[in-house]
Structure formats: structure tokens, C-alpha cells
Design a protein around this motif. Structure first.
Motif, PDB file in Angstrom:
ATOM      1  N   LEU A  72     -10.140 -20.398  90.385  1.00  0.00           N
ATOM      2  CA  LEU A  72      -9.266 -21.008  91.390  1.00  0.00           C
ATOM      3  C   LEU A  72      -7.893 -21.226  90.759  1.00  0.00           C
ATOM      4  N   SER A  73      -6.846 -20.976  91.521  1.00  0.00           N
ATOM      5  CA  SER A  73      -5.500 -21.283  91.045  1.00  0.00           C
ATOM      6  C   SER A  73      -4.562 -21.404  92.233  1.00  0.00           C
ATOM      7  N   LEU A  74      -3.508 -22.170  92.040  1.00  0.00           N
ATOM      8  CA  LEU A  74      -2.475 -22.343  93.059  1.00  0.00           C
ATOM      9  C   LEU A  74      -1.273 -21.500  92.684  1.00  0.00           C
ATOM     10  N   ALA A  75      -0.873 -20.610  93.578  1.00  0.00           N
ATOM     11  CA  ALA A  75       0.283 -19.754  93.322  1.00  0.00           C
ATOM     12  C   ALA A  75       1.560 -20.587  93.310  1.00  0.00           C
ATOM     13  N   PRO A  76       2.536 -20.225  92.475  1.00  0.00           N
ATOM     14  CA  PRO A  76       3.811 -20.966  92.476  1.00  0.00           C
ATOM     15  C   PRO A  76       4.565 -20.755  93.782  1.00  0.00           C
ATOM     16  N   GLN A  77       5.394 -21.708  94.138  1.00  0.00           N
ATOM     17  CA  GLN A  77       6.133 -21.634  95.392  1.00  0.00           C
ATOM     18  C   GLN A  77       7.060 -20.422  95.447  1.00  0.00           C
ATOM     19  N   ARG A  78       7.539 -19.970  94.282  1.00  0.00           N
ATOM     20  CA  ARG A  78       8.473 -18.851  94.267  1.00  0.00           C
ATOM     21  C   ARG A  78       7.784 -17.501  94.461  1.00  0.00           C
ATOM     22  N   SER A  79       6.448 -17.471  94.450  1.00  0.00           N
ATOM     23  CA  SER A  79       5.730 -16.213  94.596  1.00  0.00           C
ATOM     24  C   SER A  79       5.615 -15.827  96.066  1.00  0.00           C
ATOM     25  N   THR A  80       5.140 -14.620  96.307  1.00  0.00           N
ATOM     26  CA  THR A  80       4.943 -14.155  97.679  1.00  0.00           C
ATOM     27  C   THR A  80       3.861 -14.962  98.398  1.00  0.00           C
ATOM     28  N   LEU A  81       2.986 -15.629  97.629  1.00  0.00           N
ATOM     29  CA  LEU A  81       1.929 -16.436  98.236  1.00  0.00           C
ATOM     30  C   LEU A  81       2.360 -17.876  98.476  1.00  0.00           C
ATOM     31  N   ALA A  82       3.505 -18.258  97.945  1.00  0.00           N
ATOM     32  CA  ALA A  82       4.168 -19.539  98.253  1.00  0.00           C
ATOM     33  C   ALA A  82       3.227 -20.739  98.223  1.00  0.00           C
ATOM     34  N   GLY A  83       2.580 -20.977  97.079  1.00  0.00           N
ATOM     35  CA  GLY A  83       1.765 -22.171  96.912  1.00  0.00           C
ATOM     36  C   GLY A  83       0.353 -22.075  97.423  1.00  0.00           C
ATOM     37  N   ALA A  84      -0.101 -20.901  97.835  1.00  0.00           N
ATOM     38  CA  ALA A  84      -1.450 -20.749  98.374  1.00  0.00           C
ATOM     39  C   ALA A  84      -2.503 -20.964  97.297  1.00  0.00           C
ATOM     40  N   LEU A  85      -3.658 -21.477  97.708  1.00  0.00           N
ATOM     41  CA  LEU A  85      -4.825 -21.592  96.838  1.00  0.00           C
ATOM     42  C   LEU A  85      -5.577 -20.270  96.873  1.00  0.00           C
ATOM     43  N   VAL A  86      -5.805 -19.708  95.687  1.00  0.00           N
ATOM     44  CA  VAL A  86      -6.465 -18.407  95.569  1.00  0.00           C
ATOM     45  C   VAL A  86      -7.741 -18.565  94.753  1.00  0.00           C
ATOM     46  N   GLY A  87      -8.826 -17.984  95.220  1.00  0.00           N
ATOM     47  CA  GLY A  87     -10.090 -18.038  94.499  1.00  0.00           C
ATOM     48  C   GLY A  87     -10.690 -16.657  94.346  1.00  0.00           C
ATOM     49  N   ILE A  88     -11.445 -16.469  93.256  1.00  0.00           N
ATOM     50  CA  ILE A  88     -12.122 -15.204  93.008  1.00  0.00           C
ATOM     51  C   ILE A  88     -13.558 -15.494  92.574  1.00  0.00           C
ATOM     52  N   ALA A  89     -14.497 -14.786  93.186  1.00  0.00           N
ATOM     53  CA  ALA A  89     -15.899 -14.898  92.801  1.00  0.00           C
ATOM     54  C   ALA A  89     -16.176 -14.020  91.592  1.00  0.00           C
ATOM     55  N   GLU A  90     -17.278 -14.304  90.920  1.00  0.00           N
ATOM     56  CA  GLU A  90     -17.619 -13.593  89.695  1.00  0.00           C
ATOM     57  C   GLU A  90     -17.669 -12.087  89.905  1.00  0.00           C
ATOM     58  N   GLY A  91     -18.171 -11.649  91.046  1.00  0.00           N
ATOM     59  CA  GLY A  91     -18.290 -10.225  91.322  1.00  0.00           C
ATOM     60  C   GLY A  91     -17.008  -9.548  91.738  1.00  0.00           C
ATOM     61  N   GLY A  92     -15.896 -10.306  91.858  1.00  0.00           N
ATOM     62  CA  GLY A  92     -14.605  -9.719  92.162  1.00  0.00           C
ATOM     63  C   GLY A  92     -14.110  -9.910  93.578  1.00  0.00           C
ATOM     64  N   GLY A 146     -12.209 -11.726  96.249  1.00  0.00           N
ATOM     65  CA  GLY A 146     -11.155 -12.718  96.190  1.00  0.00           C
ATOM     66  C   GLY A 146     -10.781 -13.248  97.561  1.00  0.00           C
ATOM     67  N   PHE A 147     -10.210 -14.457  97.575  1.00  0.00           N
ATOM     68  CA  PHE A 147      -9.847 -15.114  98.826  1.00  0.00           C
ATOM     69  C   PHE A 147      -8.520 -15.843  98.674  1.00  0.00           C
ATOM     70  N   ILE A 148      -7.607 -15.597  99.604  1.00  0.00           N
ATOM     71  CA  ILE A 148      -6.426 -16.448  99.759  1.00  0.00           C
ATOM     72  C   ILE A 148      -6.844 -17.529 100.738  1.00  0.00           C
ATOM     73  N   LEU A 149      -7.055 -18.743 100.229  1.00  0.00           N
ATOM     74  CA  LEU A 149      -7.766 -19.777 100.985  1.00  0.00           C
ATOM     75  C   LEU A 149      -6.855 -20.649 101.837  1.00  0.00           C
ATOM     76  N   THR A 150      -5.589 -20.741 101.489  1.00  0.00           N
ATOM     77  CA  THR A 150      -4.661 -21.578 102.249  1.00  0.00           C
ATOM     78  C   THR A 150      -3.354 -20.829 102.454  1.00  0.00           C
ATOM     79  N   GLY A 151      -2.515 -21.384 103.324  1.00  0.00           N
ATOM     80  CA  GLY A 151      -1.212 -20.779 103.574  1.00  0.00           C
ATOM     81  C   GLY A 151      -1.249 -19.740 104.679  1.00  0.00           C
ATOM     82  N   PRO A 152      -0.100 -19.164 105.013  1.00  0.00           N
ATOM     83  CA  PRO A 152      -0.004 -18.237 106.147  1.00  0.00           C
ATOM     84  C   PRO A 152      -0.555 -16.842 105.877  1.00  0.00           C
ATOM     85  N   ARG A 153      -0.853 -16.509 104.621  1.00  0.00           N
ATOM     86  CA  ARG A 153      -1.307 -15.156 104.271  1.00  0.00           C
ATOM     87  C   ARG A 153      -2.790 -15.117 103.938  1.00  0.00           C
TER      88      ARG A 153
END
Length: 335
Positions: free
Chosen positions: A195-215, A217-224
Motif C-alpha cells: 500500500l502507498s499514497l501517491a504524491p500530489q504532484r503525480s498523475t495519481l494526485a494523492g491516490a491510495l494504491v495497493g498491490i496484491a502478492e500475485g501482482g 493492483g488497485f487504484i483505491l481512491t481518487g478520480p482514476r
């Protein structure tokens, strides 16, 4: 985590069946502390990463700075799967996979890690006061922290819990957030390891991103919001994720075999690559060799010290200090 590929083989020695080894694994997982408890952590410095080439400092795109082999006489110490380090690198929070956290201050000597002080182990509590360990959110595997908010990824029941951080930095008032159905459909032992929060300056603009062990991935918050895939290679599985200030992401991966032991790899993914529907790959910036002092590296944190970007890794000893180590390793990223 995948019990058979990692925890079972270590605890069962390769001789037990998957079922009996899984039972042994859970028997080894101690109860979390009932309250915040101060503990003593002994630290043995690690001055060289390579046992066979002790003068070497650069490994891929990383410079090895220093490391620690951490030990404590309390059974509940260990099992660390997630890591956060403060902006100046002075404080850490390490998430254990039995629903508790370690908070401590980093001590240094001559620019090298020398130990931990003010170490406290504390249980994760839900907003109704229940310990997460006593709920269905007991298998905590991933951590993201930003300001006064933290997110914890839970395996088996596949959830993400949002916590507030109080003045002492403790995680309180845990409340599950809404997650996509695809996350709930993951295999029981294949939940969010990263789990990690993208920086505001990135294209994901602060979104919470998660990845499962098998690969997966999910952009869990934000407009994208949406799902993506991390391309798997060479038998590695994702264990953590951290974003750089630039918006690029560092993915930590781990593999294990009976004869080869543990392997560790870091890949760098460009900021624009992570998006819904994408297949994500990245340049390998570090891959361990048999001579490197690593273990089951599961947690990754990134912070800045002046012009340097510092990557800190922690290992999960599966609460078995007789077979594995809790290592804290520090690298600087080559510009």
C-alpha cells in the motif's frame, strides 16, 4: 502471503504437508499486546551488504548505507510486513502481521544506523474499541502513512482500514473503507501486500494504491480508480510499494526456494505507468545475490535526507527468530 511457498517451508522444514505446516505457522504467531507496551530492542550493526565483497557499496542503482539485525526478548516482536519512516528519517512505524505496530526512534552514529530507542509495541484498535486481532481484520500485511492518516491492508478478508494518528503517532479509530469487488475476489492468501499514497504532484494526485502478492493492483481512491496488473517475472512476488517525490514508484519483490533461500528485488515504475487497465513493468534497480545479507524483505519506506533519496527495507521473520532475522537495511538511490 502464500503460506506454502514461504512460511510453511520455513517452519515445517519442507517435511510437513501444506495443511499441517499452515497450522504450525499460525501456532507460531503470538498474540498482540493488549496495550501500548515499551520494549527493549537490541541492534547488531550491519556494515557490509555483501559477505564475499565487503568493500562493495553500489548494488545496481543503490548505495548500501548501513543496516541492523534487530532482536527483542518479547515473543510478539517480529513479523513486520509494512514500514513507514518519517520525513527526516528519525522515526519508524513497522506493521506486524498480527495486527500490531512497532513505533521507535532511529539512532545513528557517524551517519550509520546504530539502533532503535523508545520502542513501543501497540495493538491496532478499531473505532468501536475492539482490537483488530480479535476481529476479522487480524491478518495485517501492508501500511501507508501520510500526515495524520494511515491505511492498513488486511489479507484473508481483503479489506483496507483507515486510521487516524494521534499526537503520539499511535494509530487509532480504525474504520474500513470501501474497496472494489475485484479486491474481495482475490484468493484467501493473496491479498494486499503493498500500500502507498501517491504524491500530489503525480498523475495519481494523492491516490491510495495497493498491490496484491500475485501482482493484481488497485487504484483505491481518487478520480482514476481502477485495477491494473504488475507484470510478474522470475518467480518474484510483490511485497511492498513506495512512491518517490517524482511520482515514480518503487516495487519491492521477494522470492523463496528451499535451496536458494530468499531473494529480493526492487523495480522502478514511471509515474505515468500506473493507471486503470495497464500492465505495469519497470526497470530492475536492485536484485540480491546469495552473498547479500538479506532475509524475507517485506516492508519498504522512502524519505529524503538533503539531496539524497533513502530507501529503507525491513524483513518479516515470521515470528521465528531461530530461523530468520528481523533486518532493517538502508540504501540511497543513485540519481
Amino acid at each position: 502471503m502464500r503460506l506454502f511457498t514461504r512460511r510453511n517451508l520455513l517452519i515445517g522444514g519442507g517435511a510437513l504437508t501444506a495443511a499441517s505446516a499452515a497450522g504450525a505457522a499460525f501456532a507460531q504467531r503470538p498474540q498482540a499486546f493488549r496495550n501500548a507496551t515499551r520494549i527493549t530492542v537490541a541492534a547488531q550493526p550491519i556494515s557490509r551488504l555483501s559477505a564475499t565483497d565487503p568493500d562493495r557499496t553500489q548494488f545496481g542503482s543503490l548505495f548500501f548505507r548501513s543496516g541492523l539485525n534487530l532482536k527483542s526478548d518479547v515473543a510478539a516482536f517480529g513479523g513486520f510486513s509494512g514500514l513507514w519512516r518519517s520525513a527526516k528519517g528519525q522515526e519508524i512505524v513497522a506493521l506486524a502481521d498480527n495486527a500490531q505496530v512497532l513505533k521507535a526512534r532511529i539512532e545513528t552514529s557517524d551517519g550509520r544506523l546504530s539502533g532503535l530507542s523508545n520502542a513501543v509495541m501497540a495493538p491496532l484498535l478499531l473505532n468501536d474499541g475492539r482490537p483488530a486481532r480479535r476481529s476479522r481484520y487480524y491478518d495485517t500485511e501492508s501500511l501507508a502513512v501520510s500526515g495524520n492518516v494511515a491505511f492498513v491492508g488486511v489479507e484473508r478478508n481483503h479489506a483496507v482500514i483507515r486510521y487516524e494518528r494521534d499526537r503520539e503517532g499511535s494509530l487509532v479509530e480504525g474504520v474500513p473503507i470501501t474497496v472494489p469487488k475485484e479486491l474481495k475476489d482475490l484468493s484467501r492468501n493473496g491479498g494486499l501486500e503493498a500500500l502507498s499514497l501517491a504524491p500530489q504532484r503525480s498523475t495519481l494526485a494523492g491516490a491510495l494504491v495497493g498491490i496484491a502478492e500475485g501482482g493484481k493492483g488497485f487504484i483505491l481512491t481518487g478520480p482514476r480508480q481502477g485495477a491494473f496488473e504488475v507484470a510478474g517475472r522470475d518467480g518474484y512476488d510483490v511485497t511492498d510499494l513506495a512512491f518517490l517525490d517524482t511520482g515514480d514508484a518503487i516495487i519491492l519483490e521477494r522470492r523463496f526456494s528451499l535451496f536458494g533461500g530468499f531473494g529480493c528485488r526492487l523495480r522502478r515504475v514511471t509515474s505515468s505507468a500506473i493507471k486503470a487497465g495497464a500492465s505495469v513493468d519497470g526497470e530492475t534497480i536492485y536484485e540480491s545475490a546469495a552473498s547479500h545479507q538479506i532475509d524475507n524483505m517485506e516492508g519498504l519506506a522512502v524519505h529524503r535526507e538533503g539531496d539524497e533519496t533513502i530507501l529503507t527495507l525491513i524483513s518479516d521473520n515470521n515470528f521465528n527468530a531461530n530461523l530468520q532475522r528481523t533486518l532493517l537495511l538502508e540504501f540511497s538511490l543513485v540519481a
